[in-house]
Design an enzyme around this catalytic site. Structure first.
Site, PDB file in Angstrom:
ATOM      1  N   SER A   1       0.807  -1.223   0.000  1.00 29.27           N
ATOM      2  CA  SER A   1       0.000   0.000   0.000  1.00 29.27           C
ATOM      3  C   SER A   1       0.838   1.270   0.000  1.00 29.27           C
ATOM      4  O   SER A   1       0.294   2.371   0.041  1.00 29.27           O
ATOM      5  CB  SER A   1      -0.906   0.016   1.242  1.00 29.27           C
ATOM      6  OG  SER A   1      -1.754  -1.094   1.240  1.00 29.27           O
ATOM      7  N   GLY A   2       2.162   1.128  -0.004  1.00 32.05           N
ATOM      8  CA  GLY A   2       3.014   2.318   0.026  1.00 32.05           C
ATOM      9  C   GLY A   2       3.858   2.408   1.290  1.00 32.05           C
ATOM     10  O   GLY A   2       4.342   3.488   1.657  1.00 32.05           O
ATOM     11  N   THR A   3       4.080   1.269   1.928  1.00 32.92           N
ATOM     12  CA  THR A   3       4.849   1.214   3.180  1.00 32.92           C
ATOM     13  C   THR A   3       6.265   1.764   3.001  1.00 32.92           C
ATOM     14  O   THR A   3       6.741   2.564   3.809  1.00 32.92           O
ATOM     15  CB  THR A   3       4.967  -0.259   3.643  1.00 32.92           C
ATOM     16  OG1 THR A   3       3.781  -0.961   3.294  1.00 32.92           O
ATOM     17  CG2 THR A   3       5.249  -0.355   5.124  1.00 32.92           C
ATOM     18  N   THR A   4       6.923   1.310   1.943  1.00 35.46           N
ATOM     19  CA  THR A   4       8.325   1.697   1.716  1.00 35.46           C
ATOM     20  C   THR A   4       8.422   3.215   1.539  1.00 35.46           C
ATOM     21  O   THR A   4       9.324   3.862   2.073  1.00 35.46           O
ATOM     22  CB  THR A   4       8.859   0.993   0.440  1.00 35.46           C
ATOM     23  OG1 THR A   4       8.414  -0.365   0.450  1.00 35.46           O
ATOM     24  CG2 THR A   4      10.354   1.046   0.356  1.00 35.46           C
TER      25      THR A   4
ATOM     26  N   HIS B   1       2.359  -4.502   9.823  1.00 29.82           N
ATOM     27  CA  HIS B   1       1.202  -4.771   8.960  1.00 29.82           C
ATOM     28  C   HIS B   1       0.039  -5.310   9.801  1.00 29.82           C
ATOM     29  O   HIS B   1      -0.971  -5.722   9.253  1.00 29.82           O
ATOM     30  CB  HIS B   1       1.548  -5.817   7.898  1.00 29.82           C
ATOM     31  CG  HIS B   1       2.392  -5.325   6.768  1.00 29.82           C
ATOM     32  ND1 HIS B   1       2.280  -4.067   6.231  1.00 29.82           N
ATOM     33  CD2 HIS B   1       3.349  -5.951   6.035  1.00 29.82           C
ATOM     34  CE1 HIS B   1       3.147  -3.940   5.229  1.00 29.82           C
ATOM     35  NE2 HIS B   1       3.805  -5.066   5.102  1.00 29.82           N
TER      36      HIS B   1
ATOM     37  N   ARG C   1      -4.378   2.129   0.294  1.00 31.39           N
ATOM     38  CA  ARG C   1      -4.330   2.242  -1.174  1.00 31.39           C
ATOM     39  C   ARG C   1      -5.505   1.491  -1.762  1.00 31.39           C
ATOM     40  O   ARG C   1      -5.987   0.510  -1.158  1.00 31.39           O
ATOM     41  CB  ARG C   1      -3.011   1.608  -1.650  1.00 31.39           C
ATOM     42  CG  ARG C   1      -2.694   1.812  -3.096  1.00 31.39           C
ATOM     43  CD  ARG C   1      -1.382   1.125  -3.468  1.00 31.39           C
ATOM     44  NE  ARG C   1      -0.967   1.463  -4.811  1.00 31.39           N
ATOM     45  CZ  ARG C   1       0.027   0.885  -5.469  1.00 31.39           C
ATOM     46  NH1 ARG C   1       0.748  -0.051  -4.867  1.00 31.39           N
ATOM     47  NH2 ARG C   1       0.324   1.242  -6.687  1.00 31.39           N
TER      48      ARG C   1
ATOM     49  N   SER D   1      -0.126  -5.162  -7.313  1.00 31.24           N
ATOM     50  CA  SER D   1       1.211  -5.032  -6.729  1.00 31.24           C
ATOM     51  C   SER D   1       1.599  -6.319  -5.990  1.00 31.24           C
ATOM     52  O   SER D   1       2.725  -6.799  -6.093  1.00 31.24           O
ATOM     53  CB  SER D   1       1.212  -3.823  -5.786  1.00 31.24           C
ATOM     54  OG  SER D   1       2.499  -3.577  -5.301  1.00 31.24           O
TER      55      SER D   1
ATOM     56  N   ARG E   1       8.443  -0.879  -7.973  1.00 30.81           N
ATOM     57  CA  ARG E   1       8.026  -1.372  -9.288  1.00 30.81           C
ATOM     58  C   ARG E   1       7.590  -0.179 -10.128  1.00 30.81           C
ATOM     59  O   ARG E   1       8.402   0.623 -10.533  1.00 30.81           O
ATOM     60  CB  ARG E   1       6.920  -2.433  -9.124  1.00 30.81           C
ATOM     61  CG  ARG E   1       6.698  -3.284 -10.354  1.00 30.81           C
ATOM     62  CD  ARG E   1       5.559  -4.268 -10.154  1.00 30.81           C
ATOM     63  NE  ARG E   1       4.271  -3.627  -9.917  1.00 30.81           N
ATOM     64  CZ  ARG E   1       3.384  -3.298 -10.849  1.00 30.81           C
ATOM     65  NH1 ARG E   1       3.644  -3.572 -12.099  1.00 30.81           N
ATOM     66  NH2 ARG E   1       2.243  -2.703 -10.542  1.00 30.81           N
ATOM     67  N   LYS E   2       6.284  -0.008 -10.284  1.00 29.67           N
ATOM     68  CA  LYS E   2       5.781   1.024 -11.186  1.00 29.67           C
ATOM     69  C   LYS E   2       5.317   2.264 -10.421  1.00 29.67           C
ATOM     70  O   LYS E   2       5.469   3.394 -10.871  1.00 29.67           O
ATOM     71  CB  LYS E   2       4.600   0.436 -11.951  1.00 29.67           C
ATOM     72  CG  LYS E   2       4.521   0.777 -13.385  1.00 29.67           C
ATOM     73  CD  LYS E   2       3.429  -0.084 -14.008  1.00 29.67           C
ATOM     74  CE  LYS E   2       3.127   0.314 -15.417  1.00 29.67           C
ATOM     75  NZ  LYS E   2       1.998  -0.464 -15.944  1.00 29.67           N
TER      76      LYS E   2
HETATM   77  P1  A3P Z   1       3.475  -1.135  -7.494  1.00 28.34           P
HETATM   78  O1  A3P Z   1       3.733  -2.606  -7.408  1.00 28.34           O
HETATM   79  O2  A3P Z   1       2.065  -0.807  -7.875  1.00 28.34           O
HETATM   80  O3  A3P Z   1       4.450  -0.431  -8.361  1.00 28.34           O
HETATM   81  P2  A3P Z   1       4.908  -1.526  -0.117  1.00 28.34           P
HETATM   82  O4  A3P Z   1       6.018  -0.553   0.064  1.00 28.34           O
HETATM   83  O5  A3P Z   1       3.794  -1.340   0.839  1.00 28.34           O
HETATM   84  O6  A3P Z   1       5.417  -2.916  -0.213  1.00 28.34           O
HETATM   85  O7  A3P Z   1       4.241  -1.154  -1.532  1.00 28.34           O
HETATM   86  C1  A3P Z   1       4.939  -1.347  -2.735  1.00 28.34           C
HETATM   87  C2  A3P Z   1       4.273  -0.487  -3.787  1.00 28.34           C
HETATM   88  O8  A3P Z   1       4.646   0.876  -3.566  1.00 28.34           O
HETATM   89  C3  A3P Z   1       4.759  -0.841  -5.178  1.00 28.34           C
HETATM   90  O9  A3P Z   1       3.672  -0.519  -6.037  1.00 28.34           O
HETATM   91  C4  A3P Z   1       5.931   0.102  -5.347  1.00 28.34           C
HETATM   92  O10 A3P Z   1       6.304   0.320  -6.676  1.00 28.34           O
HETATM   93  C5  A3P Z   1       5.384   1.359  -4.685  1.00 28.34           C
HETATM   94  N1  A3P Z   1       6.438   2.256  -4.212  1.00 28.34           N
HETATM   95  C6  A3P Z   1       7.592   1.932  -3.588  1.00 28.34           C
HETATM   96  N2  A3P Z   1       8.307   3.035  -3.319  1.00 28.34           N
HETATM   97  C7  A3P Z   1       7.594   4.081  -3.790  1.00 28.34           C
HETATM   98  C8  A3P Z   1       7.831   5.494  -3.839  1.00 28.34           C
HETATM   99  N3  A3P Z   1       8.931   6.020  -3.333  1.00 28.34           N
HETATM  100  N4  A3P Z   1       6.884   6.270  -4.386  1.00 28.34           N
HETATM  101  C9  A3P Z   1       5.744   5.744  -4.892  1.00 28.34           C
HETATM  102  N5  A3P Z   1       5.477   4.411  -4.900  1.00 28.34           N
HETATM  103  C10 A3P Z   1       6.390   3.588  -4.354  1.00 28.34           C
END
Ligand code: A3P
Length: 301
Positions: free
Chosen positions: A49-52, A116, A138, A146, A267-268
């Site tokens: 959901s954007g954790t990273t 989580h 998200r 994702s 990823r994307k």
């Molecule tokens: P996608 O697979 O749709 O590209 P999490 O961090 O919770 O594991 O989520 C990973 C999702 O967040 C992936 O989505 C990844 O590409 C996206 N992501 C990781 N870093 C990001 C950043 N700095 N800005 C926007 N999206 C990011």
């Protein structure tokens, strides 16, 4: 379980949430041993959901305070020396995986952790602690896509998308059901907006500067007028952008939990990628589930 196929593995339900056995042990250890401090910050999310991103932003926000107090510009920024997951560990995957009494002395105040776990589980251990929680949510359809890519990357083979989709719709999957996860934090944020900041990946994408300022204010480190004028907000947005982070050497080597390569967290990073993957039937099915589950909650996408 009918979903105990190679793409899902064995799951156990605990307090309404599905976990892999190791993760569940981490949750139990956490419940047994974690003692919150008033200044703790917990970054929470459903996987993918954007954790990273949230971790990177939080690290950058606090790091800028250190920089403004120190004269040396030569030190490597923490985001260049370690992956965000290395700097902000998960309770259940990292810190409490093996023990209920991990050494937390390396964390200085404010300690920043992540999880989580759903809020209804987390809050039992936090009790009345005023520590702050930031939740990023998200759109479930992009989360699903994702997750599928992430799972394929780990298993190093193409996972059956339809089966993964059906399991998500049934609410079965690591940390599922998705909607209960989101609703637990959503309701928590309505009950106590000072404790829980509810953020959305889509808003972070469409108005990153406004959302970074919102995050900074909630964390108690708002941007000064001078910082707003000198472009500090945009610098943090740029530093933490997917393009920038994914290009860093530190994120192209190394693994978290000893098995998950750091680069698979990038990823994307787009809103609406589900349109390239879901059939109209799949979209319809998940839309109906979400509408029913969120009914009356005030939560909309
Ligand atoms: P996608 O697979 O749709 O590209 P999490 O961090 O919770 O594991 O989520 C990973 C999702 O967040 C992936 O989505 C990844 O590409 C996206 N992501 C990781 N870093 C990001 C950043 N700095 N800005 C926007 N999206 C990011």
């Amino acid at each position: 379980l009918p979903w105990n196929k190679d793409f899902i593995g064995n799951l156990y339900k605990y307090k309404g949430c599905w976990y892999y056995p190791n993760t569940l042990q981490g949750v139990l250890n956490f419940e047994k041993g974690f003692k919150p401090q008033e200044t703790d910050i917990i970054l929470a999310s459903f996987p993918k959901s954007g954790t990273t991103w949230l971790k990177a932003l939080t690290i950058a926000l606090f790091e800028r305070l250190k920089n403004s107090n120190s004269s040396s510009d030569d030190d490597l920024h923490p985001l260049q020396s370690d992956n965000p997951h290395g700097i902000v560990p998960f309770f259940e995957f990292n810190l409490y995986l093996k023990s209920s009494t991990p050494d937390l002395t390396k964390f200085s105040s404010p300690r920043v952790f992540s999880t989580h776990m759903p809020f209804h589980t987390l809050r039992l251990t936090l009790k009345d602690s005023p520590c702050k929680i930031v939740y990023v949510c998200r759109n479930v359809k992009d989360v699903f896509v994702s997750l599928w890519y992430f799972r394929c990357a780990h298993l190093e083979k193409e996972v059956d998308m339809k089966s993964l989709f059906e399991s998500l719709c049934e609410g079965v999957g690591s940390f599922g059901p998705f909607w209960e996860h989101v609703l637990s934090y959503w309701r928590g944020s309505l009950e106590d907006p000072k404790q829980i900041l509810f953020m959305r990946y889509e808003e972070m994408k469409s108005e990153p500067s406004a959302q970074v300022k919102r995050l900074a204010e909630f964390l108690g480190c708002p941007f000064t007028e001078e910082e707003e004028e000198d472009g500090s907000v945009d610098k943090i947005v740029e530093l933490c952008s997917l393009r920038n982070l994914s290009g860093m050497e530190v994120n192209n080597s190394g693994k978290t939990f000893n098995t998950v390569p750091y680069f698979t967290f990038f990823r994307k990073g787009e809103v609406g990628d589900f349109k390239n993957h879901l059939t109209p039937e799949m979209e319809n099915k998940i839309d109906m589930i979400i509408e029913e589950k969120y009914k009356g909650s005030g939560l909309k996408f």
